[in-house]
Design an enzyme around this catalytic site. Structure first.
Site, short mmCIF file in Angstrom:
data_model
loop_
_atom_site.label_atom_id
_atom_site.label_comp_id
_atom_site.label_asym_id
_atom_site.label_seq_id
_atom_site.Cartn_x
_atom_site.Cartn_y
_atom_site.Cartn_z
N HIS A 65 0.87 -1.19 0.00
CA HIS A 65 0.00 0.00 0.00
C HIS A 65 0.89 1.22 0.00
O HIS A 65 1.94 1.25 0.65
CB HIS A 65 -0.90 0.01 1.24
CG HIS A 65 -2.08 0.92 1.10
ND1 HIS A 65 -1.99 2.27 1.31
CD2 HIS A 65 -3.35 0.67 0.75
CE1 HIS A 65 -3.17 2.82 1.10
NE2 HIS A 65 -4.02 1.88 0.75
N ASP A 85 -7.93 -5.21 -0.31
CA ASP A 85 -8.36 -6.03 -1.44
C ASP A 85 -8.01 -7.50 -1.28
O ASP A 85 -8.41 -8.33 -2.09
CB ASP A 85 -7.73 -5.50 -2.73
CG ASP A 85 -8.29 -4.13 -3.06
OD1 ASP A 85 -7.52 -3.15 -3.00
OD2 ASP A 85 -9.49 -4.04 -3.31
C1 SDX Z 1 -6.11 0.07 -3.00
O1 SDX Z 1 -4.36 4.55 -2.03
C2 SDX Z 1 -5.33 3.95 -1.47
O2 SDX Z 1 -5.78 4.34 -0.38
C3 SDX Z 1 -5.88 2.76 -2.22
C4 SDX Z 1 -6.92 1.91 -1.49
C5 SDX Z 1 -8.21 2.68 -1.27
O3 SDX Z 1 -8.95 2.30 -0.35
O4 SDX Z 1 -8.51 3.59 -2.07
O5 SDX Z 1 -6.39 1.48 -0.25
C6 SDX Z 1 -7.29 0.68 -2.32
O6 SDX Z 1 -5.83 0.42 -4.12
C7 SDX Z 1 -5.22 -0.89 -2.23
C8 SDX Z 1 -3.99 -1.37 -3.07
C9 SDX Z 1 -4.48 -2.49 -4.00
N1 SDX Z 1 -3.37 -2.83 -4.98
C10 SDX Z 1 -2.78 -4.03 -4.91
O7 SDX Z 1 -2.97 -4.88 -4.03
C11 SDX Z 1 -1.83 -4.27 -6.08
C12 SDX Z 1 -0.50 -4.85 -5.54
N2 SDX Z 1 0.21 -3.77 -4.82
C13 SDX Z 1 1.16 -2.99 -5.52
O8 SDX Z 1 0.98 -2.82 -6.87
C14 SDX Z 1 1.67 -1.79 -4.72
O9 SDX Z 1 1.93 -2.24 -3.46
C15 SDX Z 1 0.82 -0.54 -4.64
C16 SDX Z 1 0.41 -0.05 -5.99
C17 SDX Z 1 -0.39 -0.78 -3.81
C18 SDX Z 1 1.66 0.54 -3.96
O10 SDX Z 1 2.70 0.85 -4.84
P1 SDX Z 1 3.84 1.90 -4.39
O11 SDX Z 1 3.51 2.59 -3.14
O12 SDX Z 1 4.15 2.73 -5.60
O13 SDX Z 1 5.03 0.95 -4.02
P2 SDX Z 1 6.14 0.51 -5.03
O14 SDX Z 1 5.49 0.01 -6.28
O15 SDX Z 1 7.14 1.61 -5.14
O16 SDX Z 1 6.78 -0.74 -4.29
C19 SDX Z 1 7.80 -0.55 -3.31
C20 SDX Z 1 8.59 -1.85 -3.32
C21 SDX Z 1 9.08 -2.23 -4.72
O17 SDX Z 1 10.24 -3.06 -4.54
P3 SDX Z 1 11.70 -2.34 -4.73
O18 SDX Z 1 11.71 -1.69 -6.10
O19 SDX Z 1 11.82 -1.35 -3.61
O20 SDX Z 1 12.69 -3.50 -4.62
O21 SDX Z 1 7.74 -2.93 -2.90
C22 SDX Z 1 7.59 -3.86 -3.97
C23 SDX Z 1 7.99 -3.13 -5.25
O22 SDX Z 1 8.47 -4.05 -6.23
N3 SDX Z 1 6.17 -4.23 -3.98
C24 SDX Z 1 5.71 -5.47 -4.17
C25 SDX Z 1 4.32 -5.37 -4.05
N4 SDX Z 1 3.98 -4.10 -3.82
C26 SDX Z 1 5.12 -3.39 -3.77
N5 SDX Z 1 6.36 -6.63 -4.43
C27 SDX Z 1 5.57 -7.74 -4.57
N6 SDX Z 1 4.21 -7.72 -4.47
C28 SDX Z 1 3.55 -6.56 -4.20
N7 SDX Z 1 2.24 -6.53 -4.10
#
Ligand code: SDX
Length: 426
Positions: free
Chosen positions: A308, A365
């Protein structure tokens, strides 16, 4: 707000005294509006991870502590004691309704649950296999063509009636998108039922038979809708604010929010998460292999339902949903392989350095899709469910934006990295 300032001295020797603002809760904010004038510098914050786009009194999140407040009330207490329509009143007007206010609000919503008959024709114009989110984004935008009496965004009464119409009509339109995709007749709302009971009837009743709402399903959906009602400046809410900042009408602005929510990184994650769990159960892939793929930088696969932007602790909604998921499955027929897999995945990631280091926890989710499936809601309707719940959050922020004296059209800047100025070859 305070009269404190932060002094910024930039690389080119310019200085700027920037005001520091404080809210009720949360970190102090440096007001950078004067930075460019004083120093000739923009700020750069892709994804707005540390940028406050507005002042808001609606929802507060503390990502480190896993706190979520709607108008100051903890989500855990609202989940236990409130109803979705009571939360709608709280988010829209800032206060929980007293008994009379609650009854009046419920009556107003009931008066708007039906839609123009042409909306049925509009939805029937979609292909039989159209994704319900495609139908929803189109239909919400099309509502602009039906309510010419309330599109003056400068009129508070127009803004309020549009909010009430959207909240009232979302279950009706959501169920029509579902029924169209299954070739089933569209039901009319039954105003003798509660808001959530009415939704289950719209979704699952058929004209040929009597229908009794299932109290177990109604209780689970009421909770899910409260938990998804608002979440501060998430991507879809920020989209609604940006669209509305140009003066776009409420229906067009909310349609923009529906479109943004559809993405798998946002509201589409519940559908993507169940697809992921399904694929793992059906392929027999080990949890270790799944987690290795999620960690592999060369593999675009991510664990849907994890991580998140704000929560670097457990999403408080995930904790509530996990318990409800367990109770519901116990009531409806025992743990499914998918729920057991979800819990094993959760346990495995909590002990894995990659997830611990990046503070990746299950989000809202992660379990919601399992609950929707247990309630016989098809996967392609999961994000529609999210949109139906979040409509009140979107429209509350849209109303707050129009009442904000500092409100102005949103227009971010950029770092230009394209070609340097050059002449057309002659
Ligand atoms: C919702 O914003 C809100 O409030 C949203 C929400 C709402 O109520 O409106 O809460 C609802 O959208 C919840 C989120 C649902 N999305 C998912 O579950 C999709 C999977 N999650 C990711 O795509 C991600 O975690 C996000 C999009 C939710 C957040 O992305 P960020 O903050 O941009 O984080 P990032 O992509 O920069 O990741 C940071 C690190 C990275 O690794 P490094 O490059 O540092 O090595 O964490 C890793 C990412 O690769 N990472 C994950 C991961 N999420 C982040 N690795 C594996 N699996 C994951 N799910």
């Amino acid at each position: 707000m305070t009269d404190r300032t932060s002094s910024i001295t930039t690389h080119n020797g310019k200085t700027s005294e920037l005001p520091v603002l404080s809210g009720t809760h949360g970190p102090d904010v440096i007001d950078v509006r004067g930075l460019y004038k004083d120093t000739g510098n923009f700020t750069y914050d892709p994804g707005y991870a540390t940028t406050a786009s507005c002042k808001s009194a609606i929802t507060f999140i503390d990502g480190d502590e896993g706190v979520l407040l709607y108008r100051g009330y903890p989500i855990e207490q609202l989940a236990e004691h409130s109803t979705y329509l009571e939360v709608c009143h709280l988010l829209m007007y800032g206060e929980l309704p007293n008994k009379q206010e609650g009854q009046e609000f419920n009556e107003i919503i009931k008066q708007h649950t039906m839609v123009h008959e042409n909306i049925r024709d509009f939805i029937n114009g979609f292909r039989y296999d159209a994704h319900p989110m495609a139908m929803l984004v189109g239909t919400i935008g099309a509502l602009s063509s039906f309510y010419h009496d309330s599109l003056d965004i400068t009129n508070p009464k127009h803004r309020e009636i549009s909010a009430q119409r959207l909240i009232a009509k979302m279950p009706t339109i959501a169920s029509y998108c579902y029924n169209h995709s299954r070739g089933l007749p569209f039901m009319y709302p039954d105003n003798n039922l509660s808001y959530v009971e009415n939704f289950t009837r719209l979704m699952f009743a058929v004209p040929a038979e009597e229908f009794e709402p299932n109290p177990v399903a109604v209780k689970a959906l009421e909770l899910i809708m409260i938990l998804h009602a608002d979440h501060e400046q998430n991507a879809s809410t920020s989209t609604v604010r940006l669209a509305g900042s140009s003066g776009a009408n409420p229906f067009a602005s909310i349609a923009a929010g529906v479109a943004s929510l559809w993405g798998p990184a946002h509201g589409g994650a519940n559908e993507a998460c169940v697809n992921m769990l399904d694929a793992i159960v059906n392929s027999g892939e080990t949890i270790e292999k799944t987690i290795a793929r999620a960690k592999d930088k060369n593999d675009p696969f991510r664990l849907m339902g994890f991580g998140h932007r704000v929560y670097k602790n457990f999403d408080p909604r995930a904790k509530i949903i996990q318990k409800m998921c367990h109770d519901l499955l116990s009531e409806l027929g025992g743990d499914t392989p998918m729920f057991n897999l979800a819990r094993e995945l959760e346990e495995a990631t909590l002990a894995d350095e990659y997830f611990i280091e990046r503070k990746l926890y299950p989000n809202v989710d992660f379990y919601s899709g399992i609950i929707f499936r247990a309630l016989d809601i098809p996967m392609n309707m999961f994000t529609v469910m999210f949109a139906m719940s979040r409509t009140v959050g979107w429209i509350s922020h849209w109303m707050e934006m129009h009442e904000d004296p500092e409100g102005r059209i949103g227009r971010p800047r950029q770092i230009y990295t394209g070609a340097a100025k050059r002449d057309y070859p002659t």
